[in-house]
Enzyme design. Structure first.
Site, PDB file in Angstrom:
ATOM      1  N   LYS A 248      42.447 -31.651 -51.364  1.00  0.00           N
ATOM      2  CA  LYS A 248      41.223 -31.075 -50.775  1.00  0.00           C
ATOM      3  C   LYS A 248      41.307 -31.343 -49.283  1.00  0.00           C
ATOM      4  O   LYS A 248      41.161 -32.487 -48.844  1.00  0.00           O
ATOM      5  CB  LYS A 248      39.973 -31.720 -51.361  1.00  0.00           C
ATOM      6  CG  LYS A 248      38.692 -31.122 -50.776  1.00  0.00           C
ATOM      7  CD  LYS A 248      37.463 -31.721 -51.383  1.00  0.00           C
ATOM      8  CE  LYS A 248      36.175 -31.044 -50.955  1.00  0.00           C
ATOM      9  NZ  LYS A 248      36.062 -30.594 -49.590  1.00  0.00           N
ATOM     10  N   ARG A 253      36.597 -22.930 -44.449  1.00  0.00           N
ATOM     11  CA  ARG A 253      36.897 -21.968 -45.516  1.00  0.00           C
ATOM     12  C   ARG A 253      36.999 -20.560 -44.940  1.00  0.00           C
ATOM     13  O   ARG A 253      36.117 -20.143 -44.175  1.00  0.00           O
ATOM     14  CB  ARG A 253      35.760 -22.019 -46.552  1.00  0.00           C
ATOM     15  CG  ARG A 253      35.936 -21.111 -47.757  1.00  0.00           C
ATOM     16  CD  ARG A 253      36.961 -21.697 -48.698  1.00  0.00           C
ATOM     17  NE  ARG A 253      37.084 -20.955 -49.935  1.00  0.00           N
ATOM     18  CZ  ARG A 253      36.426 -21.243 -51.045  1.00  0.00           C
ATOM     19  NH1 ARG A 253      35.548 -22.235 -51.070  1.00  0.00           N
ATOM     20  NH2 ARG A 253      36.645 -20.549 -52.144  1.00  0.00           N
ATOM     21  N   ARG A 268      32.828 -18.480 -44.743  1.00  0.00           N
ATOM     22  CA  ARG A 268      32.186 -18.483 -46.058  1.00  0.00           C
ATOM     23  C   ARG A 268      30.800 -17.861 -46.007  1.00  0.00           C
ATOM     24  O   ARG A 268      30.266 -17.478 -47.025  1.00  0.00           O
ATOM     25  CB  ARG A 268      32.156 -19.877 -46.677  1.00  0.00           C
ATOM     26  CG  ARG A 268      31.420 -20.907 -45.909  1.00  0.00           C
ATOM     27  CD  ARG A 268      31.403 -22.200 -46.667  1.00  0.00           C
ATOM     28  NE  ARG A 268      30.272 -22.247 -47.579  1.00  0.00           N
ATOM     29  CZ  ARG A 268      30.068 -23.213 -48.433  1.00  0.00           C
ATOM     30  NH1 ARG A 268      30.916 -24.192 -48.531  1.00  0.00           N
ATOM     31  NH2 ARG A 268      29.006 -23.214 -49.197  1.00  0.00           N
ATOM     32  N   GLU A 300      41.881 -22.245 -46.565  1.00  0.00           N
ATOM     33  CA  GLU A 300      41.208 -23.151 -45.626  1.00  0.00           C
ATOM     34  C   GLU A 300      41.964 -23.140 -44.301  1.00  0.00           C
ATOM     35  O   GLU A 300      43.191 -23.302 -44.296  1.00  0.00           O
ATOM     36  CB  GLU A 300      41.220 -24.549 -46.262  1.00  0.00           C
ATOM     37  CG  GLU A 300      40.370 -25.583 -45.607  1.00  0.00           C
ATOM     38  CD  GLU A 300      38.927 -25.621 -46.118  1.00  0.00           C
ATOM     39  OE1 GLU A 300      38.517 -24.737 -46.903  1.00  0.00           O
ATOM     40  OE2 GLU A 300      38.203 -26.529 -45.705  1.00  0.00           O
ATOM     41  N   PHE A 339      45.076 -20.872 -51.003  1.00  0.00           N
ATOM     42  CA  PHE A 339      45.071 -21.397 -52.372  1.00  0.00           C
ATOM     43  C   PHE A 339      44.692 -20.369 -53.427  1.00  0.00           C
ATOM     44  O   PHE A 339      44.688 -20.677 -54.605  1.00  0.00           O
ATOM     45  CB  PHE A 339      44.215 -22.662 -52.495  1.00  0.00           C
ATOM     46  CG  PHE A 339      42.820 -22.573 -51.921  1.00  0.00           C
ATOM     47  CD1 PHE A 339      41.845 -21.828 -52.531  1.00  0.00           C
ATOM     48  CD2 PHE A 339      42.515 -23.277 -50.764  1.00  0.00           C
ATOM     49  CE1 PHE A 339      40.568 -21.767 -52.013  1.00  0.00           C
ATOM     50  CE2 PHE A 339      41.229 -23.215 -50.228  1.00  0.00           C
ATOM     51  CZ  PHE A 339      40.257 -22.454 -50.855  1.00  0.00           C
ATOM     52  N   ARG A 414      28.847 -22.051 -58.045  1.00  0.00           N
ATOM     53  CA  ARG A 414      29.327 -23.429 -58.087  1.00  0.00           C
ATOM     54  C   ARG A 414      29.360 -23.808 -59.563  1.00  0.00           C
ATOM     55  O   ARG A 414      28.365 -24.253 -60.120  1.00  0.00           O
ATOM     56  CB  ARG A 414      28.352 -24.323 -57.316  1.00  0.00           C
ATOM     57  CG  ARG A 414      28.884 -25.700 -57.023  1.00  0.00           C
ATOM     58  CD  ARG A 414      27.841 -26.548 -56.319  1.00  0.00           C
ATOM     59  NE  ARG A 414      27.517 -26.099 -54.967  1.00  0.00           N
ATOM     60  CZ  ARG A 414      28.295 -26.259 -53.906  1.00  0.00           C
ATOM     61  NH1 ARG A 414      29.453 -26.863 -54.038  1.00  0.00           N
ATOM     62  NH2 ARG A 414      27.928 -25.837 -52.726  1.00  0.00           N
ATOM     63  N   LYS A 420      35.555 -30.951 -57.409  1.00  0.00           N
ATOM     64  CA  LYS A 420      36.086 -31.657 -56.231  1.00  0.00           C
ATOM     65  C   LYS A 420      35.942 -33.145 -56.455  1.00  0.00           C
ATOM     66  O   LYS A 420      34.897 -33.621 -56.904  1.00  0.00           O
ATOM     67  CB  LYS A 420      35.390 -31.218 -54.943  1.00  0.00           C
ATOM     68  CG  LYS A 420      33.896 -31.309 -54.990  1.00  0.00           C
ATOM     69  CD  LYS A 420      33.265 -30.718 -53.735  1.00  0.00           C
ATOM     70  CE  LYS A 420      31.752 -30.694 -53.892  1.00  0.00           C
ATOM     71  NZ  LYS A 420      31.035 -29.973 -52.882  1.00  0.00           N
TER      72      LYS A 420
HETATM   73  P1  AMP Z   1      32.429 -28.971 -50.147  1.00  0.00           P
HETATM   74  O1  AMP Z   1      32.341 -28.287 -48.808  1.00  0.00           O
HETATM   75  O2  AMP Z   1      32.405 -30.471 -50.075  1.00  0.00           O
HETATM   76  O3  AMP Z   1      31.478 -28.377 -51.158  1.00  0.00           O
HETATM   77  O4  AMP Z   1      33.885 -28.695 -50.767  1.00  0.00           O
HETATM   78  C1  AMP Z   1      34.325 -27.413 -51.076  1.00  0.00           C
HETATM   79  C2  AMP Z   1      35.153 -26.896 -49.934  1.00  0.00           C
HETATM   80  O5  AMP Z   1      36.403 -27.590 -49.861  1.00  0.00           O
HETATM   81  C3  AMP Z   1      35.576 -25.460 -50.092  1.00  0.00           C
HETATM   82  O6  AMP Z   1      34.555 -24.572 -49.725  1.00  0.00           O
HETATM   83  C4  AMP Z   1      36.764 -25.371 -49.158  1.00  0.00           C
HETATM   84  O7  AMP Z   1      36.303 -25.094 -47.841  1.00  0.00           O
HETATM   85  C5  AMP Z   1      37.316 -26.786 -49.135  1.00  0.00           C
HETATM   86  N1  AMP Z   1      38.664 -26.938 -49.739  1.00  0.00           N
HETATM   87  C6  AMP Z   1      39.608 -27.757 -49.261  1.00  0.00           C
HETATM   88  N2  AMP Z   1      40.702 -27.703 -50.016  1.00  0.00           N
HETATM   89  C7  AMP Z   1      40.469 -26.823 -51.016  1.00  0.00           C
HETATM   90  C8  AMP Z   1      41.233 -26.347 -52.127  1.00  0.00           C
HETATM   91  N3  AMP Z   1      42.450 -26.788 -52.386  1.00  0.00           N
HETATM   92  N4  AMP Z   1      40.646 -25.452 -52.965  1.00  0.00           N
HETATM   93  C9  AMP Z   1      39.383 -25.005 -52.734  1.00  0.00           C
HETATM   94  N5  AMP Z   1      38.627 -25.423 -51.694  1.00  0.00           N
HETATM   95  C10 AMP Z   1      39.159 -26.327 -50.838  1.00  0.00           C
END
Ligand code: AMP
Length: 560
Positions: A248, A253, A268, A300, A339, A414, A420
């Site tokens: 991650k 994004r 996004r 990303e 990805f 979601r 995650k």
């Molecule tokens: P969060 O912003 O904490 O909700 O985490 C989700 C975000 O992690 C996604 O919207 C992406 O921007 C980011 N991200 C980073 N690495 C990845 C990955 N391998 N697959 C999907 N999302 C990722």
């Protein structure tokens, strides 16, 4: 119409009322009515923005109605509903010196048509740059002069993008389904592909179109699939036999659309950010574009210096054009970690399982200068995933993304398909609902921020912080927050919840200080999330869940 819809709390009645209204509209009116119903002036995908703050709207109301600021803000404090405040102010308008025109009775009120209102909104949005605020205000005064108090209530909601219409999310799609005698599943699918409720209504009305055969279109970004939080590797493995594991990475994004002639990148929140990342776009030669197009990728954007990701804020300054992009390309080049793949040539891949999409991505997309196919492994046992997690952390990642190999691409959702797992402390996305004037080094800045999570219809404060931001960010937030001011308070100001911040904290405690009963200990802002909308913030339910998980962890640690 909206007043009737708002008046009933029964979901089915709301849907039925709005559905029969939609049936009566022309093809010009139909999309507009859908945007207004969700509290938006324009389609989210149009890029059009009205850029007119709450505070400026309040000035206009004050000017039109002669009511004092204290009176208006006092009403808002009680009702917390800006639309109702505008309606109230217009109903209680204080007499103003009368013009000769009104004496002779020449100023007649004309009823607004849906399209007429759109014209006004368009004009307000068109004014940009110096002097634009005055011009916008004048247009709004014109519009409100010819509006009944009830019309003004809904105009206010649309202009300030107040989504309290009770018609958010799925309800409008349900009304479209009913109005045009379609299947819920196909209307939701159409929304996923088109990202625009107005367009969805139009295609649903046209029965010559098979909604399930719609495909993502080049240069029409679709919403990103989102991930839920996983508590642990065991937690993730309990619902999935096998998992696709990817690092991650902490970046921005973005969706990349490859057409024969050009490539475009979208954020996004569906904004075109192509201008900010020329080095990524330049990775695609003319020949390559011709070979691949049409293709839509998900990934990303990360800026790397000496192989390590640099601060996320740097990417935002490029997008906001606050930085010399050419110099930044030299000093902090950006890379696109891909990805996922959503469209390949004429085939939509949204319903293709992730493992197949990954295979296709690997076989179709060549290695390119600033484009990196994200490494991934398919695992089914704890030890492998734990090793992968350790490796990801050593390489500067935030944790792992654990994805169900059979999952379809659920745009805008979601779900449990993607999880995650962060090893760093958990963070919460929260809204700023108030701010205090700073002391000492922070004098002159609004700098102690009141942080709130989303409740069912309201916001729950769970902490305050002045930690984590740079001086520039304090200055920027001070400006933005003043524009969102709802009322002056002994501590500073309370503001309309619009700004989203990602907040780190040491732990969550029960608290008698806040009505929510929850408080963050040692909260600090990790970053301002200009890329997230207020609808994206975490809920108070999530905060409570995190608190209970924390209690469980403590109990386990005490036993060990
Ligand atoms: P969060 O912003 O904490 O909700 O985490 C989700 C975000 O992690 C996604 O919207 C992406 O921007 C980011 N991200 C980073 N690495 C990845 C990955 N391998 N697959 C999907 N999302 C990722």
């Amino acid at each position: 119409m909206m007043e009737k819809v708002d008046a009933t709390s029964k979901k089915n009645e709301k849907i039925a009322l709005f559905a029969s209204f939609l049936q009566q509209l022309s093809v010009n009116e139909l999309p507009l009515a859908c945007y207004y119903a969700t509290g938006q002036p324009f389609s989210e995908t149009s890029g059009e923005k009205i850029q007119f703050g709450w505070s400026s709207f309040m000035n206009v109301v004050h000017q039109l109605t002669n009511r004092t600021n204290d009176d208006l803000r006092g009403f808002y404090r009680k009702k917390a509903d800006f639309g109702s405040l505008v309606e109230y102010a217009l109903l209680k308008r204080k007499p103003q010196p009368q013009s000769l025109g009104s004496y002779f009775g020449q100023i007649e009120r004309e009823e607004h048509s849906i399209e007429g209102m759109h014209e006004y909104l368009r004009k307000i949005a068109t004014y940009k740059g110096k002097g634009s605020l005055k011009a916008k205000k004048n247009q709004l005064i014109q519009l409100l002069r010819h509006s009944s108090p009830l019309e003004a209530k809904y105009i206010a909601r649309v202009i300030t993008s107040d989504t309290r219409t009770g018609f958010r999310g799925g309800l409008l799609l349900d009304a479209i389904t009913k109005a045009f005698d379609r299947q819920g599943k196909s209307v939701r699918y159409a929304y996923m592909v088109l990202s625009d409720v107005g367009e969805v209504a139009l295609v649903a009305k046209d029965h010559s179109i098979d909604l399930l055969s719609l495909k993502p279109r080049i240069f029409h970004p679709i919403r990103s699939m989102l991930a839920s939080k996983a508590e642990s590797i065991e937690d993730a493995l309990s619902s999935n036999k096998k998992l696709i594991c990817e690092p991650k990475i902490d970046g921005f994004r973005a969706q990349l659309h490859v057409d024969k002639k050009e490539c475009r990148l979208y954020s996004r929140n569906l904004e075109d950010v192509t201008h900010a990342f020329p080095e990524i776009i330049a990775s695609f030669s003319d020949d390559l574009r011709k070979e691949l197009a049409p293709m839509i990728l998900d990934g990303e954007v990360v800026a790397l210096v000496a192989g390590k990701p640099v601060f996320f804020q740097d990417l935002l300054t490029r997008i906001q054009r606050k930085r010399d992009i050419r110099a930044s390309v030299e000093s902090t080049p950006c890379y696109y970690y891909v990805f996922d793949i959503l469209l390949h040539q004429e085939e939509s891949l949204l319903n293709t399982p992730l493992s197949k999409r990954k295979e296709l991505l690997n076989s179709q997309l060549p290695d390119l200068t600033n484009i990196i196919k994200m490494e991934y492994y398919e695992y089914q046992n704890f030890v492998n995933i734990q090793n992968q997690l350790n490796r990801a952390i050593q390489n500067g990642s935030e944790g792992l993304m654990l994805k169900d190999p059979n999952s379809e691409y659920q745009a805008g959702k979601r779900g449990k398909g993607w999880l995650k797992l962060k090893v760093t402390l958990p963070t919460l996305d929260l809204a700023i609902i108030g701010a205090e004037w700073g002391h000492g080094r922070r004098t002159g800045w609004l700098s102690n921020y009141h942080l709130a999570a989303q409740g069912t219809n309201d916001y729950h404060m769970i902490g305050k912080t002045f930690k984590g931001l740079t001086d520039n960010e304090f200055a920027q937030l001070t400006e933005q927050l003043q524009e969102l001011e709802l009322s002056k308070e002994p501590y500073g100001i309370s503001v309309q919840p619009k700004i989203v911040v990602e907040v780190e904290f040491d732990n969550i405690q029960e608290s008698s200080k806040y009505p929510s009963g929850m408080a963050l200990r040692f909260a600090r802002i990790k970053r301002i999330r200009n890329d997230k909308d207020i609808e994206d913030i975490d809920t108070i339910e999530t905060v409570r869940q995190l608190y209970h998980q924390q209690l469980e962890r403590q109990k386990r640690a005490d036993k060990a």
